[in-house]
Design an enzyme around this catalytic site. Structure first.
Site, PDB file in Angstrom:
ATOM      1  N   HIS A   1      -3.465   6.075   3.608  1.00 13.92           N
ATOM      2  CA  HIS A   1      -4.457   4.890   3.106  1.00 13.92           C
ATOM      3  C   HIS A   1      -3.853   3.665   3.580  1.00 13.92           C
ATOM      4  O   HIS A   1      -4.708   2.764   4.238  1.00 13.92           O
ATOM      5  CB  HIS A   1      -4.430   4.931   1.751  1.00 13.92           C
ATOM      6  CG  HIS A   1      -5.336   3.781   1.293  1.00 13.92           C
ATOM      7  ND1 HIS A   1      -4.767   2.470   0.563  1.00 13.92           N
ATOM      8  CD2 HIS A   1      -6.587   3.857   0.930  1.00 13.92           C
ATOM      9  CE1 HIS A   1      -5.985   1.916   0.280  1.00 13.92           C
ATOM     10  NE2 HIS A   1      -6.990   2.583   0.290  1.00 13.92           N
TER      11      HIS A   1
ATOM     12  N   SER B   1     -11.137  -1.026  -0.676  1.00 16.60           N
ATOM     13  CA  SER B   1     -10.099  -0.809   0.112  1.00 16.60           C
ATOM     14  C   SER B   1     -10.144  -1.224   1.324  1.00 16.60           C
ATOM     15  O   SER B   1      -9.565  -1.905   2.101  1.00 16.60           O
ATOM     16  CB  SER B   1      -9.393   0.380  -0.201  1.00 16.60           C
ATOM     17  OG  SER B   1      -8.742   0.625  -1.137  1.00 16.60           O
TER      18      SER B   1
ATOM     19  N   ASP C   1       0.829  -1.304   0.069  1.00  9.66           N
ATOM     20  CA  ASP C   1      -0.040   0.008  -0.018  1.00  9.66           C
ATOM     21  C   ASP C   1       0.932   1.249   0.113  1.00  9.66           C
ATOM     22  O   ASP C   1       2.042   1.281  -0.451  1.00  9.66           O
ATOM     23  CB  ASP C   1      -0.968  -0.060   1.272  1.00  9.66           C
ATOM     24  CG  ASP C   1      -2.440   0.443   0.811  1.00  9.66           C
ATOM     25  OD1 ASP C   1      -2.423   1.816   0.741  1.00  9.66           O
ATOM     26  OD2 ASP C   1      -3.111  -0.158   0.757  1.00  9.66           O
TER      27      ASP C   1
ATOM     28  N   ASN D   1     -14.022   0.162  -7.145  1.00  9.48           N
ATOM     29  CA  ASN D   1     -14.894   1.208  -6.958  1.00  9.48           C
ATOM     30  C   ASN D   1     -15.736   1.514  -8.035  1.00  9.48           C
ATOM     31  O   ASN D   1     -16.150   2.737  -8.202  1.00  9.48           O
ATOM     32  CB  ASN D   1     -14.495   2.124  -6.108  1.00  9.48           C
ATOM     33  CG  ASN D   1     -14.202   1.865  -4.549  1.00  9.48           C
ATOM     34  OD1 ASN D   1     -14.374   0.544  -4.344  1.00  9.48           O
ATOM     35  ND2 ASN D   1     -13.702   2.725  -3.889  1.00  9.48           N
TER      36      ASN D   1
END
Length: 726
Positions: A344, A539, A310, A445
């Site tokens: 994130h 996520s 990430d 998404n």
């Protein structure tokens, strides 16, 4: 203009022919355009002079040419026809940049198998109107020179790190010297260096792993300091209060609801006036998937490590106190100035393994004693490249035994319109899968649009996770598929495999990070005043499943990835019986909503169990997952040295009029026709001798990530919690 450039580059291609060995037997020469990614061909036509990001993959290795040699050959071709960036021995490839003429010239070299577009990856979001800008930025000038990859020498693999159980807190004072520290917690890599290169030997000398003894997850009685983002990606495991005048890293217990922030150079984690009330963020996702019952029984993920690929993982107390569970941090993105500049990756890690230290036990992840390895593959703008992700996977495979890494979490993806078979990221995921790593990937998404699943979620072997909206309640009956959750892919494989809560998920906050600055209304205050962060998306659903896998593997450590996937899918629970929401397609929900308790309690496979007293529910002969699939092309090419140890077994002995039973490894044309007909299900992957493929000790110092042109896609172009997600 393009024809003149091609003519000049063909001369370079002729020189390149002398650099590479001859091909193995083949039926016919492949046409050059078929060796170039269609998306790359489109960009070559639109911008023939632009330096485009590419991954050059070489043909399968021979007995004398290994995967590291193939990576060096690809680097040589990129030097002749463009600019080299990094070798990727995992796939016998190299990443770099070339214009249209250079790409055409390389495609004419017989030993080049395929030229991939080194696409941009972003955190599980299809960025609107960014296709024209994605990955077209020119590389920095000048490009650093790249040294050839050294041929690796196998090194002994140390024992797994010592997982330290959380001590049971007492209602007295904050931690003092009366609580002895663990004997040795593996030290992560050093403070972020201006050069984003991991060291060749980041593994500390671990101690022997004690026999696991599960204890119920404690709840911290007092507030601990809020998260900070110190320069080091992982601080000392147990800060000790002192009586000196310098500020202590541990807050003094008091009845005040707000914690005492730690004065550091990083932004102060003092609760902000914009903190949202608790009702605007969900804390029930562990209960929605029944993970809280698993944790209450003493199965907490202890000893199992999840690699979080990430934007980085900051040293939040929920991950580092009372003992540091961030075992290592490595960087395959741009220069890291802080642990997690985006915020994130830390949020994702908290969903997996946060233990609620700062919130007094209010905000706890799925597997609160699991370990984390921070593998940074997304740059400071929030994007990365497929090549950086492949390099991160490469590192995880090489260090999986040292840190007992069993799970890879990938809460991001790259938009694709072609089959997973030509996708280099899918090939890397499949190699990791066959090496015993459960890969959990976000669907994306892009819903409710059909065929919107991102890579690597398109790969049929990976566990692909869609997002559900738990409505803030523990009952699944009112849950609904999140409107943004992607589904479907070009290969018509049913994706996602299952769904997990992914809307308004509260987890760790990185004060001052890009997302923290962009979304001030997403800050959520705990009852004791500690601040956390709320995000939505697949996520967030993905680490819910990764945490559940950590619980399952603590209970049944001998499970293979295929068995883990079969249990997750086979025990998924129904949801939405009382919801009025409609599905865009029956496959959009996968097998259903994750049920961690049912998966962990299942006795469907014979396996060695470890700790905890959970009831066992019989699962009638669960089918092994991933049967009947054909792997990605890059997997088939790279694994040829491994497969040559095995007998040739075909599904159809008369396919295309070929006498398949007469073929041997020396005579077979190892191409897509053979890959379609090869009986992949006949291979016992857990008995494969992987030492014929050497990627465990790759010379990482040859990587020059500063040469990679990181895209202009920024965090503020991603609708993390926009109205469309609400």
């Amino acid at each position: 203009m393009r024809m003149r450039l091609i003519g000049f580059s063909c001369a370079l291609a002729l020189i390149a022919l002398a650099l590479v060995p001859m091909l193995p037997p083949s039926r016919a020469l492949t046409n050059a355009p078929e060796k170039i990614d269609p998306a790359l061909q489109t960009m070559m036509t639109a911008r023939p002079l632009a330096l485009l990001p590419v991954i050059v993959e070489m043909q399968p290795p021979t007995a004398s040419v290994g995967n590291v040699d193939r990576a060096n050959q690809a680097l040589d071709l990129l030097r002749l026809n463009g600019a080299a960036a990094v070798g990727l021995p995992l796939l016998g490839s190299a990443a770099g940049f070339a214009n249209a003429a250079g790409i055409d010239a390389m495609s004419l070299v017989p030993t080049v198998a395929y030229i991939h577009y080194d696409a941009t990856v972003v955190p599980d979001v299809v960025v609107p109107d960014a296709a024209s800008n994605r990955a077209l930025d020119p590389p920095p000038t000048p490009l650093p020179s790249i040294s050839p990859l050294a041929t690796p020498t196998p090194t002994p693999t140390p024992a797994p790190p010592d997982p330290t159980p959380l001590p049971t807190p007492t209602p007295t004072a904050a931690p003092t010297a009366t609580t002895p520290p663990p004997t040795l917690t593996p030290t992560p890599t050093a403070s972020p260096d201006p050069t984003p290169l991991p060291t060749a030997s980041p593994t500390p000398a671990p101690t022997a792993t004690p026999a696991p003894t599960d204890t119920p997850m404690p709840v911290a009685p007092t507030a601990a300091p809020a998260a900070t983002a110190p320069p080091s990606p992982a601080p000392d495991p147990t800060p000790t209060p002192t009586t000196s005048a310098s500020p202590s890293p541990v807050a003094t217990p008091s009845s005040a609801p707000a914690p005492t922030p730690t004065p550091t150079a990083s932004p102060t984690p003092t609760p902000t006036p914009t903190a949202s009330p608790l009702t605007q963020g969900t804390t029930v996702y562990p209960q929605s998937v029944n993970a809280d019952q698993v944790v209450a029984s003493g199965t907490t993920g202890r000893g199992v490590t999840v690699a979080v690929l990430d934007s980085g993982v900051a040293a939040d107390p929920d991950l580092t106190q009372p003992s540091n569970r961030i075992l290592a941090s490595v960087n395959f993105a741009d220069t890291r100035t802080t642990s997690d500049p985006g915020g994130h990756g830390t949020h994702v890690a908290g969903i997996v393994a946060g233990n609620g230290t700062r919130s007094g036990g209010q905000f706890v992840g799925i597997a609160p004693q699991a370990n984390i390895v921070d593998v940074r593959v997304l740059g400071r703008t929030g994007s990365g490249r497929i090549s950086s992700v492949v390099a991160g996977i490469q590192w995880v495979i090489g260090h999986r035994a040292a840190y007992n890494i069993r799970v890879i979490n990938m809460s991001f993806g790259a938009p694709v319109t072609v089959s997973y078979r030509t996708d280099p990221l899918s090939a890397a995921v499949e190699i990791a899968w066959r090496e015993g790593l459960v890969v959990v990937a976000a669907a994306g998404n892009g819903g409710p649009t059909r065929n919107s699943v991102l890579s690597p979620g398109i790969d049929p072997y990976a566990v692909t996770v869609g997002a559900a909206d738990d409505q803030g309640t523990t009952s699944p009956r009112d849950d609904a598929l999140a409107v943004f959750s992607s589904w479907g892919n070009a290969d018509s494989n049913a994706k996602p495999d299952l769904v997990a809560p992914g809307r308004h998920i509260v987890s760790l906050r990185v004060p001052g990070s890009a997302l923290d600055s962009m979304l001030p209304t997403s800050v959520v205050a705990a009852r004791n005043g500690a601040t956390y962060f709320r995000l939505s998306g697949t996520s967030m659903a993905t680490p819910v499943v990764s945490g559940a896998v950590a619980l399952l593997l603590q209970r049944q450590p001998s499970l293979t990835p295929d068995q883990v996937k079969a249990l997750l899918v086979g025990t998924a629970q129904q949801f939405g019986q009382d919801s009025t929401a409609t599905l865009p397609d029956p496959t959009a929900r996968g097998a259903g909503l994750l049920d961690a308790l049912a998966a962990v309690s299942s006795s469907g496979f014979s396996a060695t169990t470890s700790g905890g007293a959970l009831p066992t529910a019989p699962l009638s002969e669960p089918s092994i997952a991933n049967r009947g699939h054909r792997p990605a092309d890059g997997f088939a090419r790279t694994l040829l040295p491994v497969l040559r140890q095995l007998p040739l077994r075909w599904k159809d002995l008369t396919l295309d009029g070929i006498a398949w039973q007469t073929l041997t490894w020396d005579s077979v044309a190892w191409d897509s026709v053979a890959w379609d007909n090869f009986d992949w299900d006949s291979i016992a992957w857990d008995s494969i001798a992987w030492d014929s493929v050497a990627w465990d000790s790759i010379a990482w110092d040859s990587i020059a990530w500063d040469s990679v042109a990181w895209d202009s896609i920024a965090w503020d172009s991603i609708a993390w919690d926009a109205s469309s997600h609400d």
